[in-house]
Enzyme design. Structure first.
Site, short mmCIF file in Angstrom:
data_model
loop_
_atom_site.label_atom_id
_atom_site.label_comp_id
_atom_site.label_asym_id
_atom_site.label_seq_id
_atom_site.Cartn_x
_atom_site.Cartn_y
_atom_site.Cartn_z
N LYS A 1 -3.78 8.50 -93.07
CA LYS A 1 -3.74 9.66 -94.09
C LYS A 1 -4.23 9.13 -95.26
O LYS A 1 -3.70 8.33 -96.27
CB LYS A 1 -2.41 10.25 -94.45
CG LYS A 1 -2.34 11.63 -95.21
CD LYS A 1 -1.49 11.88 -96.27
CE LYS A 1 -1.21 11.18 -97.53
NZ LYS A 1 -2.24 11.84 -98.59
N GLU B 1 2.40 -2.41 -99.04
CA GLU B 1 1.59 -3.07 -99.84
C GLU B 1 1.81 -2.07 -101.33
O GLU B 1 1.45 -1.10 -101.18
CB GLU B 1 0.13 -3.23 -99.60
CG GLU B 1 -0.11 -3.82 -98.24
CD GLU B 1 0.13 -5.34 -98.41
OE1 GLU B 1 0.06 -5.70 -99.68
OE2 GLU B 1 -0.03 -6.21 -97.37
N CYS C 1 -4.10 -2.65 -107.82
CA CYS C 1 -2.78 -3.14 -107.67
C CYS C 1 -2.33 -4.54 -108.23
O CYS C 1 -1.56 -4.86 -109.10
CB CYS C 1 -2.35 -3.09 -106.51
SG CYS C 1 -3.46 -3.92 -105.30
N GLU D 1 4.36 -0.86 -114.19
CA GLU D 1 2.97 -0.63 -113.75
C GLU D 1 2.32 0.45 -114.50
O GLU D 1 2.77 1.52 -114.41
CB GLU D 1 2.80 -0.64 -112.41
CG GLU D 1 1.34 -0.84 -111.88
CD GLU D 1 1.10 -0.61 -110.27
OE1 GLU D 1 1.95 0.44 -109.88
OE2 GLU D 1 0.49 -1.31 -109.66
P1 NAP Z 1 1.19 6.66 -104.27
O1 NAP Z 1 1.61 8.16 -105.14
O2 NAP Z 1 2.33 6.13 -103.62
O3 NAP Z 1 0.77 7.29 -102.89
C1 NAP Z 1 0.00 6.69 -101.86
C2 NAP Z 1 -0.32 7.29 -100.60
O4 NAP Z 1 0.91 7.95 -100.20
C3 NAP Z 1 -1.12 8.51 -100.84
O5 NAP Z 1 -1.98 8.90 -99.74
C4 NAP Z 1 -0.14 9.64 -100.96
O6 NAP Z 1 -0.52 11.00 -100.92
C5 NAP Z 1 0.98 9.51 -100.28
N1 NAP Z 1 2.42 9.73 -100.41
C6 NAP Z 1 2.99 10.19 -101.47
N2 NAP Z 1 4.05 10.61 -101.25
C7 NAP Z 1 4.54 10.17 -100.19
C8 NAP Z 1 5.68 10.35 -99.16
N3 NAP Z 1 6.85 10.94 -99.79
N4 NAP Z 1 5.59 10.21 -98.11
C9 NAP Z 1 4.55 9.62 -97.42
N5 NAP Z 1 3.23 9.52 -98.33
C10 NAP Z 1 3.21 9.75 -99.38
O7 NAP Z 1 0.36 5.76 -105.04
P2 NAP Z 1 -0.85 6.14 -105.78
O8 NAP Z 1 -0.57 6.67 -107.02
O9 NAP Z 1 -1.85 6.97 -104.87
O10 NAP Z 1 -1.58 4.75 -105.89
C11 NAP Z 1 -1.27 3.82 -106.51
C12 NAP Z 1 -0.14 2.86 -106.15
O11 NAP Z 1 -0.86 1.84 -105.29
C13 NAP Z 1 -0.05 1.72 -107.32
O12 NAP Z 1 1.43 1.57 -107.73
C14 NAP Z 1 -0.71 0.22 -106.82
O13 NAP Z 1 -0.22 -0.63 -107.38
C15 NAP Z 1 -0.47 0.71 -105.28
N6 NAP Z 1 -1.49 -0.10 -104.68
C16 NAP Z 1 -1.18 -1.15 -104.28
C17 NAP Z 1 -1.86 -2.02 -103.36
C18 NAP Z 1 -1.60 -3.33 -102.65
O14 NAP Z 1 -2.23 -3.84 -101.85
N7 NAP Z 1 -0.47 -3.89 -103.05
C19 NAP Z 1 -3.39 -1.63 -103.17
C20 NAP Z 1 -3.77 -0.37 -103.89
C21 NAP Z 1 -2.87 0.24 -104.39
P3 NAP Z 1 -1.32 11.86 -102.03
O15 NAP Z 1 -2.08 10.77 -103.01
O16 NAP Z 1 -2.18 12.68 -101.42
O17 NAP Z 1 -0.13 12.36 -102.94
#
Ligand code: NAP
Ligand code: MG
Length: 482
Positions: free
Chosen positions: A187, A261, A295, A392
């Protein structure tokens, strides 16, 4: 042009003439593009122009169910029975096709997500292909990955990825899962689904057996259907710590394996003996490039007192030369913020930083009228307890503090719920060893930052996650060991 610059680059826009994009993208299930059962579509927009690029299907629970069923059938009937070297051949094929179409993927990645073409062209796409190549090589050598143990695939993996590295995160997830013999349902994030859908075209072209990879687009709700599906053996998630915690709770007691992650708040530490200009350039790169949507971005900076004024003054000068604007222009250093939601979040944090008493300095660049933009920003006069130092932000915002001793900076660097990455700038090898050993973070770079290789594992401590991706360790999350 930046207000303080007396010169400007001529525009050097990358052509969009060589890309093919459809107006509408359906779900990729069982090797075919099929409409969502709910009939709903959402728009993927270009954050640099606010213009719509394509409409994308929103997967319902029934669609996710269909995708999982197709992955299960492909697992039982084909993929788990196939000789491992044959599986490897398919992964090599995907890697080669991605390389052949690298320019097209780079442009689409920059259009859909807002990142500068230099980044997508030189980092995201080549690293994604490298990841498929690397894990293709492991497919028929798994018995050597875990000496004395026999690895067995898990079954069907549900994989959920964020918007900051859409193609690269897809590659990090798909390649090791395929190499270990699992089938999957991916997804992508709502704001950046397009390179995943282009990857689906490559998957068809590579003649991967139908159902081995399924891609369901949608928002958080679609992700939830996947997490809670009863016929999934493993959830691999990259995203926020908040959603990571939700996933942990949702899968507890279900027998599903998971790797997470999550977020970060990396500390960069500059010692007085560091090469100052090299360190300044490294800091600029670590927090401002890619709009700080990284991240492992170095969003906290600790400078040893004796060189603090010099470093801050050089940082300000360099910030003023950064080119913010059109992601498709090859001169651009900083592209568009990924979405209006993310832009509002960054603004909220910056206002909070001012309210908390921080001194703000922002690059004097002109921002385009249309689209989502944020100027590179630094805060000084902040303290450990400030929220902009603890939380963050995921934008081009750096919080700077000073320190005197090695022990003091180790304590400060560790004083965060996260533990994903960090950076050390010094000319003393002994200091690198001491500090990197005592900082609780998965990756520590020394005199450089943000360097990646498919052979090197990446993963965090504490609230930054569980498990690693990349390298031999990246196979571990997709196998059961006898
Ligand atoms: P997010 O809101 O957690 O979303 C990540 C993914 O999860 C998206 O595909 C999102 O869908 C989906 N999602 C949202 N709510 C969900 C739920 N309740 N159940 C299952 N899936 C769900 O994160 P983001 O804002 O897109 O990304 C930024 C974050 O990613 C930052 O905190 C960053 O640090 C972290 N990140 C970490 C790494 C690592 O390797 N540690 C790498 C890259 C990014 P939608 O976007 O379609 O809502
Ligand atoms: Mg988009």
């Amino acid at each position: 042009m930046n207000k303080k610059q007396s010169w400007a680059y001529s525009p050097a826009p990358e052509s969009t003439g060589h890309i093919t994009l459809k107006d509408q993208y359906d779900l990729f299930i069982n090797g075919e593009f099929i409409p969502s059962t709910g009939g709903k579509y959402f728009d993927s927009i270009n954050p640099a122009t606010e213009g719509k690029i394509a409409k994308v299907a929103e997967a319902t629970k029934a669609d996710v169910d269909k995708a999982v069923k197709s992955a299960r059938t492909a697992y039982e009937k084909i993929w788990s029975k196939m000789a491992s070297k044959e599986r490897g051949k398919y992964i090599y094929r995907i890697a080669r096709l991605l390389q052949e179409r690298a320019r097209e993927f780079s442009v689409i990645e920059s259009m859909d997500g807002g990142k500068p073409i230099r980044e997508s062209r030189d980092v995201d796409v080549p690293l994604s292909a490298a990841h498929f190549f690397y894990y293709a090589g492991w497919a028929d050598k798994l018995q050597y990955a875990f000496p004395g143990r026999s690895p067995k695939s898990l079954g069907v993996a549900g994989q959920i990825i964020p918007w900051n590295f859409p193609l690269l995160m897809a590659a990090w997830k798909l390649a090791p899962a395929l190499a270990t013999g699992n089938t999957l349902v991916l997804k992508p994030a709502e704001t950046t689904p397009l390179t995943a859908m282009k990857l689906a075209e490559i998957i068809q072209e590579a003649e991967l057996p139908p159902g081995v990879i399924n891609i369901v687009t949608g928002a958080g709700e679609t992700g939830r259907f996947l997490v809670n599906h009863s016929d999934i053996n493993k959830i691999a998630f990259t995203g926020s710590t908040e959603v990571g915690k939700y996933i942990m709770k949702a899968v507890a007691g279900s027998g599903k394996k998971y790797t997470l992650e999550l977020g970060g708040k990396a500390a960069n530490i500059i010692f007085e003996d560091a090469s100052v200009d090299q360190a300044v350039e490294g800091i600029i790169n670590s927090i401002f490039f890619n709009q700080g949507h990284v991240c492992c971005a170095g969003s906290r900076l600790y400078v040893q007192e004796g060189i603090a004024d010099q470093i801050i003054s050089k940082l300000r000068k360099r910030m003023d030369t950064l080119v913010v604007g059109d992601p498709l222009d090859k001169n651009t250093d900083i592209g568009a913020i990924n979405s209006i939601i993310q832009l509002d979040k960054i603004k909220m944090f910056v206002n909070m930083g001012k309210d908390e008493g921080g001194t703000i300095y922002q690059s004097s660049c002109n921002l385009p009228d249309k689209g989502y933009w944020f100027a590179p920003t630094i805060f000084t006069d902040v303290s450990q307890s400030n929220r902009i130092v603890q939380e963050e932000i995921f934008g081009p915002v750096l919080a700077i503090q000073t320190f005197r001793t090695v022990d003091e900076v180790i304590t400060k660097a560790n004083n965060t719920p996260y533990g994903l990455s960090g950076g050390i700038w010094t000319n003393k090898g002994s200091k690198i060893f001491k500090v990197s050993k005592e900082i609780r973070a998965g990756v520590i770079w020394a005199n450089t930052f943000n360097k990646f290789d498919p052979g090197a594992p990446f993963g965090g401590y504490k609230e930054s996650g569980i498990g690693s991706e990349g390298g031999v360790e990246g196979l571990r999350g997709y196998v059961e060991l006898d």
